[in-house]
Design a protein around this motif. Structure first.
Motif: not given
Ligand code: ZN
Ligand code: ZN
Length: 585
Positions: A425, A562, A564, A566
């Motif tokens: 990602e 990633c 997001h 994480r």
């Molecule tokens: Zn992610």
């Protein structure tokens, strides 16, 4: 001769008496700031029942003679003439004496003070001076405030729980200790030491006392300047996050300020390094010519406006990004040796919650200073020699795949686990963001054009914004009612997912319609498509696919998280593995 002068009336009016004392922390604040103004190098704050029963502040400042001591409880007595503008130019905190009469009127007070010759002890109850005696000659002042609001039961009810009163005080003392690193602060509640700083003028040591060694170890030093501003301090590695913004601490010329814009800049600099709803711990000192700031001061809060704010924001953002970008951020997985529950952290995280009435005091750590003493010195040494830019992802070799999800790797340092979805990602995200930022004119014509039908309201929005799609090199036009036809698409659009991707892009366009901003638009597209196209968990990939993934991850600007926020990769050192298996004790 008296050093107390009558205060500027205008400012005195501004400091509305009713607002000065609301909570126990207002009293602590007043007393501690008086101690600082008195030039104290050691300040001890002792509380009984979070200060509701007793607040005692002892300092080694200059003390008062008997005449000043009595004057201190008269309204509008202050040790200096001040106006608003002076407050950032002078070293003093400026409110000396102002709130003492208000505090005295709603409590029982004992003041012990001495300038070195004979001492003075004054007792007051509900504002009435009950006795004045001679005391001992120890230089400094001790003020004991008992039974706050004893004569105003209605206001007593407004006090928070024991826990929230203590949390507010702890929060305040933490921040004042970070501001005055050359003063030793000790905060004690019901005989438990909550904070003890050594006054050695080292901010990282104070951070260590507040957050513990595990956090102090993971603080990154920052330092930068431009023509008008100088910034320095510490920012946490992204793996250390908190659930609120209370740990974004900014000091301007040595004083804690709260500025929403500055917090936003700091938070944005961590973008994709951490989840959106988590916040780092930062302590940032901003040095600036006082004429470049405009301070709106109020007894309970402080607002500040900067001239050349853009220059400050740039400086801050660039320095944080640069530092995050120049060191190895792979989280090192460690076994928790003991259940170290930091009272400090509990207090800070919950200082905004007023409903918590109980706390398991048994689990609270006693004074931890001694145990960690050596560790912090090591860290301080390390901080002095970290100027090198580290390899982001070291050379490592995949060993296999666990649960079709985690790639196990090793090298001479230990073992790594990579989350293949998160890693892919991140790789996709950086690729799409780059492609979207530099649109290329060579588009791919589809054999079968894609037609998409929209609900009427969405169709109107997309239709109005067709030029945005065209600038991205989509060949798109209207085709009858509520329908668009896409004949070609930009080359970066992934094969096999064209229709999905186009739908997503239109969704984002509709969503962003009101506040359209190209950067944010591209960002949402990149995040959405990269997740969609990343290898899923539970998908077995070959050994050479693992190698390619690691190589691609290494090329990322931020390979650690990633989009997001994480983690993509975590690390177990050889030493920690040995410890886990009790091979080394
Ligand atoms: Zn992610
Ligand atoms: Zn995802």
């Amino acid at each position: 001769m008296s050093i107390i002068k009558v205060m500027d009336q205008r400012l005195a009016n501004k400091i509305a008496a009713g607002e000065v004392v609301e909570k126990c922390v207002s009293v602590v604040k007043e007393l501690v700031e008086n101690s600082i103004d008195a030039g104290a190098k050691k300040i001890k704050i002792e509380l009984i029942e979070s200060g509701i029963r007793e607040i005692k502040v002892t300092d080694d400042g200059v003390g008062m003679n008997s005449e000043d001591a009595k004057l201190a409880f008269l309204p509008h007595a202050t040790s200096k003439l001040i106006t608003d503008d002076d407050l950032f130019n002078i070293t003093s905190l400026g409110f000396r004496g102002e709130a003492l009469p208000s505090i005295a009127s709603i409590s029982e007070i004992t003041l012990k003070t001495s300038t070195g010759s004979v001492g003075t002890i004054i007792h007051l109850k509900g504002g009435n001076m009950e006795s004045v005696e001679a005391g001992d000659a120890r230089i400094g002042t001790t003020v004991t405030v008992n039974n706050l609001f004893f004569n105003t039961p209605a206001r007593l009810k407004h006090l928070g729980s024991l826990y929230s009163e203590l949390a507010n005080i702890t929060d305040y003392i933490n921040k004042i200790a970070l501001s005055y690193t050359d003063i030793s602060f000790t905060l004690i509640n019901d005989n438990k030491v909550i904070l003890k700083t050594d006054g050695s003028d080292n901010q990282l040591k104070v951070i260590n006392e507040i957050y513990g060694i595990d956090v102090a170890k993971k603080m990154i030093e920052i330092k930068a300047s431009n023509d008008d501003y100088e910034i320095s301090g510490y920012i946490s590695k992204p793996e250390i996050t908190k659930s609120n913004r209370n740990h974004l601490i900014t000091l301007v010329n040595g004083r804690v300020v709260r500025n929403i814009e500055l917090n936003r800049v700091i938070n944005d600099a961590y973008h994709t390094y951490k989840p959106e709803d988590k916040y780092p711990i930062v302590v940032i000192n901003i040095g600036v010519d006082p004429t470049l700031i405009d301070v709106n001061i109020h007894p309970t809060k402080m607002d500040i406006k900067f001239s050349k704010f853009d220059a400050l924001k740039e400086l801050l953002k660039n320095e944080i990004k640069f530092k995050l970008n120049s060191i190895n951020l792979i989280p090192n997985v460690k076994l928790k040796e003991d259940k170290y529950v930091s009272y400090q952290e509990l207090s800070l995280d919950l200082s905004r919650t007023d409903n918590i009435n109980t706390i398991d005091t048994a689990s609270i750590v006693e004074d931890s200073t001694e145990v960690y003493h050596n560790d912090i010195n090591l860290i301080l040494e390390e901080h002095n020699e970290t100027a090198k830019i580290e390899d982001k992802i070291p050379e490592m070799y995949p060993v296999g795949l666990v649960k079709g999800t985690y790639i196990v790797c090793q090298n001479e340092l230990g073992m790594y686990l990579i989350d293949q979805h998160a890693a892919k990602e991140r790789i996709n995200y950086e690729y799409y963001l780059k492609s979207l930022g530099n649109p290329k004119s060579d588009a791919i014509t589809m054999l079968i054009p894609i037609t998409i039908e929209f609900p009427y309201n969405e169709f109107l929005i997309v239709k109005q914004n067709l030029d945005i799609l065209k600038r991205m090199y989509f060949d798109v036009e209207e085709l009858g009612t509520n329908t668009l036809i896409f004949r070609s698409h930009p080359i970066w659009l992934p094969e096999g997912y064209e229709e999905d991707a186009i739908r997503k892009i239109c969704d984002i366009l509709v969503l962003k319609e009101k506040y359209f901003d190209v950067e944010k638009f591209n960002e949402s597209i990149a995040i959405t498509i990269s997740c969609k196209l990343a290898i899923k968990a539970n998908e077995n990939i070959s050994h050479s696919e693992m190698e390619t993934l690691i190589d691609d991850l290494r090329l990322c600007q931020n390979p650690y998280t990633c989009p997001h926020g994480r983690p993509t990769i975590i690390f177990y050192s050889n030493y920690d593995l040995e410890k886990l298996f009790k091979r080394s004790m």
